[in-house]
Design a protein around this motif. Structure first.
Motif, mmCIF file in Angstrom:
data_model
loop_
_atom_site.group_PDB
_atom_site.id
_atom_site.type_symbol
_atom_site.label_atom_id
_atom_site.label_comp_id
_atom_site.label_asym_id
_atom_site.label_seq_id
_atom_site.Cartn_x
_atom_site.Cartn_y
_atom_site.Cartn_z
ATOM 1 N N ARG A 145 97.687 45.282 20.324
ATOM 2 C CA ARG A 145 99.140 44.998 19.775
ATOM 3 C C ARG A 145 99.931 45.914 20.037
ATOM 4 N N ASN A 146 99.526 47.182 20.784
ATOM 5 C CA ASN A 146 100.560 47.992 21.392
ATOM 6 C C ASN A 146 101.260 47.260 22.508
ATOM 7 N N LYS A 147 102.908 47.251 22.422
ATOM 8 C CA LYS A 147 103.632 46.479 23.539
ATOM 9 C C LYS A 147 103.324 46.997 24.748
ATOM 10 N N TRP A 185 100.635 48.602 26.185
ATOM 11 C CA TRP A 185 99.377 47.981 26.493
ATOM 12 C C TRP A 185 99.274 46.747 26.904
ATOM 13 N N ASP A 244 103.729 50.500 18.995
ATOM 14 C CA ASP A 244 102.844 49.656 18.175
ATOM 15 C C ASP A 244 103.766 48.518 17.591
ATOM 16 N N VAL A 250 108.572 47.048 16.306
ATOM 17 C CA VAL A 250 107.689 48.121 17.291
ATOM 18 C C VAL A 250 108.222 49.359 16.878
ATOM 19 N N GLN A 300 99.152 60.954 20.559
ATOM 20 C CA GLN A 300 99.017 59.498 20.675
ATOM 21 C C GLN A 300 99.543 58.933 21.947
ATOM 22 N N ARG A 350 105.757 54.510 19.058
ATOM 23 C CA ARG A 350 104.664 54.663 19.835
ATOM 24 C C ARG A 350 104.524 53.278 20.625
ATOM 25 N N THR A 404 94.235 46.864 17.196
ATOM 26 C CA THR A 404 95.575 47.788 17.092
ATOM 27 C C THR A 404 96.051 48.172 18.580
ATOM 28 N N ARG A 405 95.106 48.403 19.242
ATOM 29 C CA ARG A 405 95.449 48.784 20.927
ATOM 30 C C ARG A 405 96.051 47.502 21.469
ATOM 31 N N LEU A 448 104.364 46.283 14.517
ATOM 32 C CA LEU A 448 103.949 46.610 13.295
ATOM 33 C C LEU A 448 104.389 45.230 12.447
#
Length: 283
Positions: A155-157, A159, A132, A127, A197, A130, A152-153, A134
Motif C-alpha cells: 500500500r506504499n504509493k 512501492w 503510505d 497518503v 523508514q 512516507r 502495508t508495503r 492510509l
C-alpha cells in the motif's frame, strides 16, 4: 575532510549532478579545451559564484563549512536551478531548518474518511509523508486494486508505482509519472533527513526496481505536477483523470490525492462500470 553528516553528503551529491548537466555555453563561458567529463568544471562554478575554487571544492566534498544565503542564491542562479531545486538546496544547506520528523502513527480523521466516500466517482486516497496510503474510497479500489487486501508495503504509493506490474502496464506514460514520483520522494527525503523508514524504503526500491536504481543518483527533485493521468484498463478501456494533490491543513504531513474524471470523456461512466464489476466480484 568530509563529515558523516547526511545533509552534507546529500548536498555534495546534489551540487555535482546539477553541475554535470550544464555546459559552458549554457552559462556564457567559453568552451575551452577538450573535457574529460561532461558539465561545468568546479573552477567554472566558483568563478560564476565569485568564490574560490578551494572553497567550492570543499562544499562538493561534503565538508562542514559555513555558507551564506547570499552564496546559496548565487549558486542557485549559476547552476540554473528550478524553484523546487533552489528550495532543496537551501534545505540541504540548513539555511532553513528541516521540519521535525513526525512521531507516532499517522491517523486520518472520520471527517476526511466520510469525504472520501462522498467522492463516489473520483478515485481518492490519503497518503502520509512516507507515501503510505492510509485511507481510500471504493473508486480508488476499483482503479488501483483493493487496498484492504494489500500488505502495508504494497500500500506504499512509491512501492506500488515501481513494483506493481499490472498498474505499470495500465498507466500511460508510466516512465514520466514514475520519474515525477521519485522526484517528489527525493524532496521529502531532503526535508526529513535521517528518517530511518524513508532510508529503508529507498534502499529496498534500489533492489526491487531497475528504474529506481538508475534514476535515484540523478538527484532530481519535485518538478511540475502532471495535470492528467490516462489509463488503459483491461476491463473497461480508456480512462482519463485530472490529477490533484491537496495538503490536509489539520495534519500537514498528510496529502489528499484526487482523480477527477475528465468531463469531455466517458471516464465517469466507465468507472461506474468498473465499480459495479468490483462489487459483483466474489470475495
Amino acid at each position: 575532510m568530509a563529515t558523516n553528516k547526511p545533509h552534507l553528503k546529500e548536498l555534495a551529491d546534489f551540487l555535482k549532478t546539477r553541475r554535470a548537466r550544464l555546459t559552458p555555453m549554457d552559462v556564457g563561458l567559453p568552451s575551452g579545451t577538450r573535457r574529460r567529463t561532461p558539465g561545468l568544471r568546479r573552477e567554472e562554478v566558483a568563478q560564476l559564484v565569485n568564490v574560490s575554487t578551494t572553497w567550492y571544492t570543499f562544499l562538493e566534498q561534503g565538508r562542514d563549512i559555513r555558507v551564506s544565503a547570499q552564496v546559496l542564491e548565487s549558486l542557485a542562479q549559476a547552476l540554473r536551478l528550478t524553484s523546487e531545486e533552489r528550495t532543496h538546496l537551501f534545505m540541504l544547506a540548513l539555511q532553513q531548518l528541516p521540519p521535525e520528523i513526525p512521531h507516532g502513527k499517522n491517523t486520518v480523521s472520520p471527517a476526511i474518511e466520510r469525504m472520501l466516500e462522498h467522492l463516489a466517482l473520483c478515485p481518492a486516497y490519503v497518503v502520509g509523508y512516507r507515501f503510505d496510503i492510509l485511507a481510500w474510497n471504493q473508486a480508488a479500489c476499483a482503479l488501483f486494486g483493493d487496498f484492504s487486501r494489500m500488505t502495508t508495503r504494497e500500500r506504499n504509493k512509491l512501492w506500488y508505482f515501481f513494483t506493481n506490474t499490472a498498474y505499470r502496464q495500465m498507466l500511460i506514460d508510466w516512465e514520466g509519472h514514475a520519474q515525477f514520483m521519485l522526484a517528489r520522494f527525493r524532496s521529502i527525503c531532503g526535508r526529513y533527513l535521517g528518517d530511518a523508514q524513508l532510508i529503508e524504503l529507498a534502499e529496498d526500491l534500489k533492489k526491487a526496481s531497475p528504474e529506481f536504481r538508475q534514476w535515484w543518483p540523478r538527484h532530481e527533485v519535485q518538478g511540475n505536477l502532471p495535470g492528467c493521468k490516462s489509463h488503459d484498463h483491461p476491463l473497461v478501456g480508456h480512462l482519463v483523470f485530472e490529477y490533484s494533490l491537496f495538503q490536509v491543513i489539520e495534519a500537514p504531513e498528510l496529502t489528499l490525492a484526487v482523480y477527477t474524471p475528465l468531463p469531455e470523456s466517458d471516464t465517469a461512466e466507465r468507472l461506474q462500470q468498473l465499480k459495479t464489476l468490483m462489487l459483483k466480484k466474489p470475495a
